[in-house]
Write an enzyme that holds these catalytic residues in place. Structure first.
Site, PDB file in Angstrom:
ATOM      1  N   ASN A 172       1.004  -0.971   0.308  1.00 62.07           N
ATOM      2  CA  ASN A 172       0.194  -0.271  -0.385  1.00 62.07           C
ATOM      3  C   ASN A 172       0.544   0.902  -0.095  1.00 62.07           C
ATOM      4  OD1 ASN A 172      -2.288  -0.695   0.074  1.00 62.07           O
ATOM      5  ND2 ASN A 172      -3.006  -0.862   1.766  1.00 62.07           N
ATOM      6  N   SER A 173       1.891   1.089   0.840  1.00 64.08           N
ATOM      7  CA  SER A 173       2.508   2.322   0.589  1.00 64.08           C
ATOM      8  C   SER A 173       3.412   2.638  -0.329  1.00 64.08           C
ATOM      9  CB  SER A 173       4.303   1.678   1.292  1.00 64.08           C
ATOM     10  OG  SER A 173       4.056   1.430   3.168  1.00 64.08           O
ATOM     11  N   GLY A 233       0.434  12.405   1.650  1.00 60.09           N
ATOM     12  CA  GLY A 233       1.938  13.117   2.441  1.00 60.09           C
ATOM     13  C   GLY A 233       2.124  12.102   3.420  1.00 60.09           C
ATOM     14  N   ARG A 238     -10.981   9.887  18.023  1.00 54.10           N
ATOM     15  CA  ARG A 238     -12.262  10.187  18.813  1.00 54.10           C
ATOM     16  C   ARG A 238     -11.548   9.391  20.281  1.00 54.10           C
ATOM     17  NH1 ARG A 238     -17.271   8.001  15.719  1.00 54.10           N
ATOM     18  NH2 ARG A 238     -16.695   9.185  13.656  1.00 54.10           N
ATOM     19  N   HIS A 283     -13.019   5.476   3.359  1.00 56.86           N
ATOM     20  CA  HIS A 283     -11.837   6.815   2.483  1.00 56.86           C
ATOM     21  C   HIS A 283     -13.438   7.521   1.710  1.00 56.86           C
ATOM     22  CE1 HIS A 283      -9.517  10.155   0.955  1.00 56.86           C
ATOM     23  NE2 HIS A 283      -8.459  10.054   0.983  1.00 56.86           N
ATOM     24  N   GLU A 313      -7.100  13.344  -0.926  1.00 61.31           N
ATOM     25  CA  GLU A 313      -7.258  14.388   0.180  1.00 61.31           C
ATOM     26  C   GLU A 313      -7.085  15.661  -0.233  1.00 61.31           C
ATOM     27  OE1 GLU A 313      -6.789  13.517   4.218  1.00 61.31           O
ATOM     28  OE2 GLU A 313      -8.489  12.822   4.164  1.00 61.31           O
ATOM     29  N   ARG A 367      -9.102  18.715  -1.997  1.00 66.16           N
ATOM     30  CA  ARG A 367     -10.024  19.708  -1.532  1.00 66.16           C
ATOM     31  C   ARG A 367      -8.967  20.050  -0.756  1.00 66.16           C
ATOM     32  NH1 ARG A 367     -12.898  15.241   2.883  1.00 66.16           N
ATOM     33  NH2 ARG A 367     -11.213  13.750   1.792  1.00 66.16           N
ATOM     34  N   ARG A 421     -11.810  12.032   7.866  1.00 62.16           N
ATOM     35  CA  ARG A 421     -12.523  10.750   6.999  1.00 62.16           C
ATOM     36  C   ARG A 421     -13.620  10.773   7.600  1.00 62.16           C
ATOM     37  NH1 ARG A 421      -6.466   8.854   5.694  1.00 62.16           N
ATOM     38  NH2 ARG A 421      -5.935   9.859   3.974  1.00 62.16           N
ATOM     39  N   HIS A 478     -10.601   2.047   3.112  1.00 61.04           N
ATOM     40  CA  HIS A 478      -9.483   2.333   2.910  1.00 61.04           C
ATOM     41  C   HIS A 478      -7.917   2.342   4.014  1.00 61.04           C
ATOM     42  CE1 HIS A 478      -6.035   5.750   1.701  1.00 61.04           C
ATOM     43  NE2 HIS A 478      -6.500   6.049   2.377  1.00 61.04           N
ATOM     44  N   HIS A 479      -8.513   2.140   5.445  1.00 63.90           N
ATOM     45  CA  HIS A 479      -7.223   2.112   6.166  1.00 63.90           C
ATOM     46  C   HIS A 479      -7.950   1.064   7.128  1.00 63.90           C
ATOM     47  CE1 HIS A 479      -2.873   2.936   7.699  1.00 63.90           C
ATOM     48  NE2 HIS A 479      -4.050   2.517   9.686  1.00 63.90           N
ATOM     49  N   GLU A 491       0.813  -0.502   9.034  1.00 63.18           N
ATOM     50  CA  GLU A 491      -0.873  -0.728   9.537  1.00 63.18           C
ATOM     51  C   GLU A 491      -1.150  -2.696   9.596  1.00 63.18           C
ATOM     52  OE1 GLU A 491      -2.202   0.313   5.059  1.00 63.18           O
ATOM     53  OE2 GLU A 491      -4.653  -0.963   5.883  1.00 63.18           O
ATOM     54  N   ARG A 516      -7.758   7.235  11.182  1.00 65.14           N
ATOM     55  CA  ARG A 516      -6.960   7.479  11.341  1.00 65.14           C
ATOM     56  C   ARG A 516      -6.299   9.133   9.899  1.00 65.14           C
ATOM     57  NH1 ARG A 516      -3.421   7.840   6.280  1.00 65.14           N
ATOM     58  NH2 ARG A 516      -4.785   6.129   5.549  1.00 65.14           N
ATOM     59  N   GLY A 541      -2.082  11.294   6.576  1.00 59.39           N
ATOM     60  CA  GLY A 541      -0.287  11.399   6.414  1.00 59.39           C
ATOM     61  C   GLY A 541       0.720  11.226   7.555  1.00 59.39           C
ATOM     62  N   ILE A 560       2.472   7.191   6.720  1.00 58.08           N
ATOM     63  CA  ILE A 560       3.679   6.406   6.195  1.00 58.08           C
ATOM     64  C   ILE A 560       4.195   7.210   7.677  1.00 58.08           C
ATOM     65  CG2 ILE A 560       5.501   7.849   4.934  1.00 58.08           C
ATOM     66  CD1 ILE A 560       3.585   6.013   3.244  1.00 58.08           C
TER      67      ILE A 560
HETATM   68  C1  LIG Z   1      -4.471   4.500  -2.474  1.00 58.78           C
HETATM   69  C2  LIG Z   1      -4.324   5.340  -0.941  1.00 58.78           C
HETATM   70  C3  LIG Z   1      -3.742   6.348  -0.488  1.00 58.78           C
HETATM   71  C4  LIG Z   1      -2.582   6.205   0.323  1.00 58.78           C
HETATM   72  N1  LIG Z   1      -2.348   7.568   1.185  1.00 58.78           N
HETATM   73  C5  LIG Z   1      -1.019   7.907   1.945  1.00 58.78           C
HETATM   74  C6  LIG Z   1      -1.197   9.270   2.141  1.00 58.78           C
HETATM   75  O1  LIG Z   1      -1.039  10.166   1.647  1.00 58.78           O
HETATM   76  N2  LIG Z   1      -0.123   9.442   3.216  1.00 58.78           N
HETATM   77  C7  LIG Z   1      -0.376   8.026   4.411  1.00 58.78           C
HETATM   78  O2  LIG Z   1       0.105   8.842   5.372  1.00 58.78           O
HETATM   79  N3  LIG Z   1      -0.730   7.221   4.112  1.00 58.78           N
HETATM   80  C8  LIG Z   1      -1.055   7.207   3.312  1.00 58.78           C
HETATM   81  N4  LIG Z   1      -2.172   5.921   2.709  1.00 58.78           N
HETATM   82  C9  LIG Z   1      -1.761   4.775   4.068  1.00 58.78           C
HETATM   83  C10 LIG Z   1      -0.233   4.001   4.277  1.00 58.78           C
HETATM   84  O3  LIG Z   1       0.440   3.599   2.320  1.00 58.78           O
HETATM   85  C11 LIG Z   1       0.008   2.893   4.370  1.00 58.78           C
HETATM   86  O4  LIG Z   1      -1.069   2.833   6.167  1.00 58.78           O
HETATM   87  C12 LIG Z   1       0.592   2.394   4.430  1.00 58.78           C
HETATM   88  O5  LIG Z   1       1.749   2.652   3.529  1.00 58.78           O
HETATM   89  C13 LIG Z   1       0.979   0.682   5.084  1.00 58.78           C
HETATM   90  O6  LIG Z   1       2.497   0.338   4.787  1.00 58.78           O
HETATM   91  P1  LIG Z   1       3.102  -0.990   5.458  1.00 58.78           P
HETATM   92  O7  LIG Z   1       4.328  -0.836   5.059  1.00 58.78           O
HETATM   93  O8  LIG Z   1       2.419  -0.908   7.047  1.00 58.78           O
HETATM   94  O9  LIG Z   1       1.977  -2.355   4.573  1.00 58.78           O
HETATM   95  P2  LIG Z   1       2.347  -2.031   2.795  1.00 58.78           P
HETATM   96  O10 LIG Z   1       2.980  -0.296   1.830  1.00 58.78           O
HETATM   97  O11 LIG Z   1       0.935  -2.301   2.897  1.00 58.78           O
HETATM   98  O12 LIG Z   1       3.767  -3.542   2.795  1.00 58.78           O
HETATM   99  C14 LIG Z   1       2.887  -4.668   3.410  1.00 58.78           C
HETATM  100  C15 LIG Z   1       4.155  -5.633   2.416  1.00 58.78           C
HETATM  101  O13 LIG Z   1       3.417  -6.905   3.005  1.00 58.78           O
HETATM  102  C16 LIG Z   1       3.292  -8.133   2.262  1.00 58.78           C
HETATM  103  N5  LIG Z   1       3.372  -8.999   2.685  1.00 58.78           N
HETATM  104  C17 LIG Z   1       1.644  -9.188   2.842  1.00 58.78           C
HETATM  105  N6  LIG Z   1       1.347  -9.991   3.279  1.00 58.78           N
HETATM  106  C18 LIG Z   1       3.218 -11.302   3.456  1.00 58.78           C
HETATM  107  C19 LIG Z   1       3.224 -13.160   3.595  1.00 58.78           C
HETATM  108  N7  LIG Z   1       2.453 -13.406   4.680  1.00 58.78           N
HETATM  109  N8  LIG Z   1       4.755 -12.923   3.405  1.00 58.78           N
HETATM  110  C20 LIG Z   1       5.382 -11.640   2.774  1.00 58.78           C
HETATM  111  N9  LIG Z   1       4.761 -10.650   3.078  1.00 58.78           N
HETATM  112  C21 LIG Z   1       3.606 -10.584   3.117  1.00 58.78           C
HETATM  113  C22 LIG Z   1       2.912  -7.156   0.919  1.00 58.78           C
HETATM  114  O14 LIG Z   1       2.512  -8.223  -0.124  1.00 58.78           O
HETATM  115  C23 LIG Z   1       3.247  -5.907   0.902  1.00 58.78           C
HETATM  116  O15 LIG Z   1       3.968  -5.459   0.174  1.00 58.78           O
HETATM  117  C24 LIG Z   1      -2.709   5.410   1.081  1.00 58.78           C
HETATM  118  C25 LIG Z   1      -2.999   4.140   1.374  1.00 58.78           C
HETATM  119  C26 LIG Z   1      -3.455   4.519   0.371  1.00 58.78           C
HETATM  120  C27 LIG Z   1      -4.268   2.312   0.072  1.00 58.78           C
END
Ligand SMILES: Cc1cc2nc3c(=O)[nH]c(=O)nc-3n(C[C@H](O)[C@H](O)[C@H](O)COP(=O)(O)OP(=O)(O)OC[C@H]3O[C@@H](n4cnc5c(N)ncnc54)[C@H](O)[C@@H]3O)c2cc1C
Length: 442
Positions: free
Chosen positions: A36-37, A43, A73, A237, A250, A253, A274, A374-375, A404, A414, A417, A420
């Site tokens: 998702n990252s 940002g 909340r 979202h 976002e 807006r 949101r 979304h989250h 996440e 959440r 921003g 990340i």
């Molecule tokens: C469209 C969108 C826009 C967003 N915009 C923002 C923003 O602007 N600012 C912000 O703060 N947040 C934003 N978010 C939220 C944020 O991107 C995510 O919450 C955050 O990036 C999650 O990061 P993570 O490293 O925890 O998980 P992820 O980035 O989801 O990475 C998890 C990884 O683990 C891997 N994985 C899962 N299970 C296994 C397994 N069993 N074995 C091996 N690998 C596995 C997955 O394939 C994935 O690559 C957005 C989310 C979305 C969907």
């Protein structure tokens, strides 16, 4: 040590652990890294950065803390929020030290000042950060294995971590021994079964998430007795392109768009959180809304051109023409009223306190939006050192989690921003502590 999942949290953990002297393998189930990252558009939030100082923005750790708590909340774990706020500026500095550019600033919903950092020119933050992290991991010889799904966490008799079972797409099943494991597997926004179980009211909603967000970490941790926090709290979202899975950021807006119902009337302060915006849209006729903006916004935000290329924007040379094309009969009056509020600096209708743009420069645009998953705020229970906790709230020796997959930080909702920021702050904490644990075992 092993890191499971190569999104932002996993990369930050693996790079930090490597820098702390641990031998690290980062397993990723997909054929690509980023999760998702790499979709993050808006940002990363941080308080007290040189970027804020340069723009003359006064901000405080206490304000960041209060905004996150209010947005959630007041259901957030206050200790986690305090760390997020305190460490956020260092998170930006760390990403910059790895090569990132986060010079642009904007204000996100629920934040009282501009504290959302992103690349110059307003480019999407996720792809940029993930590229930076991929490169940084490579330069530091982090061993990244793609197509490798972790299917089990194996414990020793004393319940400490012994390793994982990995299912390699091309290499079958293997047990890999490790003294520490960091779960960084992301959320469960694309796991229909989990959504139907934990949040049945959202089971038919679209999702903005990557297909990788299937909740594996929650299931892996649960299987070995980990505790969960707020597991049923899922964020919708408000602005996902209707009948698509494309998130309308976002930012749209934030930089000036208004949100109206199918008749063309505003119904809420567009900068609210949101959860409140989503609830408000679901109360409108046909449960969708339109974001309306003009050429000034398109010129300011490059990402909007992408929505145009995807054919998502309705366009009119006058606001009346746009109203006709979209069937929003009251839009001309709404736009006129909004322009007056914007000129006076006071939104008499909904109390929106930041109105950077008016609606005066043709062409005028509208995009149809509806709430979507979304989250997932809930997840594995952790303490402030990123230790995973068991059902008695004791640390599970050698098991850490960040990003996440964890619960507690964001409370009920959440703020944009903060995810990340979470992945960087707690990814680093998890990586450093997992490395320490593994090195102490040697
Ligand atoms: C469209 C969108 C826009 C967003 N915009 C923002 C923003 O602007 N600012 C912000 O703060 N947040 C934003 N978010 C939220 C944020 O991107 C995510 O919450 C955050 O990036 C999650 O990061 P993570 O490293 O925890 O998980 P992820 O980035 O989801 O990475 C998890 C990884 O683990 C891997 N994985 C899962 N299970 C296994 C397994 N069993 N074995 C091996 N690998 C596995 C997955 O394939 C994935 O690559 C957005 C989310 C979305 C969907």
């Amino acid at each position: 040590m092993i890191v499971v999942g190569a999104g932002s949290a996993g990369f930050n953990a693996a790079i930090s652990a490597k820098m702390a002297g641990a031998k690290v393998v980062l397993f990723e189930k997909a054929a690509y890294t980023g999760g998702n990252s790499m979709l993050a558009a808006g940002g990363i939030n941080a308080v007290g950065t040189p970027q804020q100082k340069k723009k003359g923005i006064e901000d405080k750790v206490e304000w960041y803390y209060e905004d996150a708590m209010k947005g959630g909340r007041y259901q957030n774990d206050p200790k986690l929020v305090q760390i997020l706020a305190e460490e956020s500026a260092d998170a930006v500095k760390w990403l910059e030290s790895l090569g990132a550019n986060l010079d642009d600033l904007k204000r996100s919903g629920g934040a009282r000042v501009e504290r959302t950092h992103r690349p110059s020119g307003g480019a999407s933050v996720g792809p940029h950060i993930v590229d930076t992290l991929r490169k940084a991991a490579k330069e530091r010889d982090v061993d990244v294995r793609l197509n490798s799904r972790i299917e089990k966490i194996v414990l020793n008799d004393d319940k400490s971590v012994a390793g994982v079972v990995v299912h390699g797409r091309h290499s079958g099943y293997n047990m890999v021994a490790a003294d520490s494991v960091v779960l960084a597997t992301g959320g469960y926004g694309m796991n229909k079964e989990m959504i139907a179980y934990y949040r049945p009211t959202m089971k038919d909603m679209t999702s903005s998430n990557n297909v990788t967000a299937t909740g594996d970490g929650v299931l892996l941790a649960k299987e070995i007795g980990a505790s969960m926090t707020d597991i049923d709290w899922v964020q919708a979202h408000p602005t996902i392109g209707k009948d698509s899975r494309i998130l309308i950021s976002e930012t749209v807006r934030g930089v000036g768009a208004i949100m109206v119902n199918t008749d063309g009337e505003r119904f809420i302060d567009e900068l609210t959180t949101r959860d409140r915006a989503s609830d408000a849209i679901l109360k409108q006729k046909d449960q969708y809304a339109w974001l309306v903006f003009d050429e000034q916004l398109v010129a300011k935000k490059k990402m909007v051109r992408g929505y145009d290329h995807l054919g998502m924007l309705s366009k009119g040379n006058t606001i009346e023409e746009l109203a006709k094309i979209t069937g929003m009969s009251k839009l001309p009056k709404t736009a006129g009223d909004y322009n007056k509020y914007q000129a006076a600096g006071k939104d008499d209708a909904f109390g929106r306190d930041d109105m950077p743009l008016n609606l005066t420069k043709p062409p005028f645009y509208a995009v149809k939006v509806a709430p979507g998953i979304h989250h997932t705020m809930g997840g594995v229970a952790v303490d402030t050192d990123a230790n995973v906790l068991n059902l008695q709230s004791w640390k599970m020796s050698g098991l850490f989690a960040a990003g996440e997959v964890t619960g507690g930080l964001h409370g009920f909702n959440r703020l944009g921003g903060n995810a990340i920021a979470d992945t960087v702050v707690f990814g680093r904490i998890a990586g450093e502590n997992a490395a320490k644990h593994a090195l102490e075992k040697k």
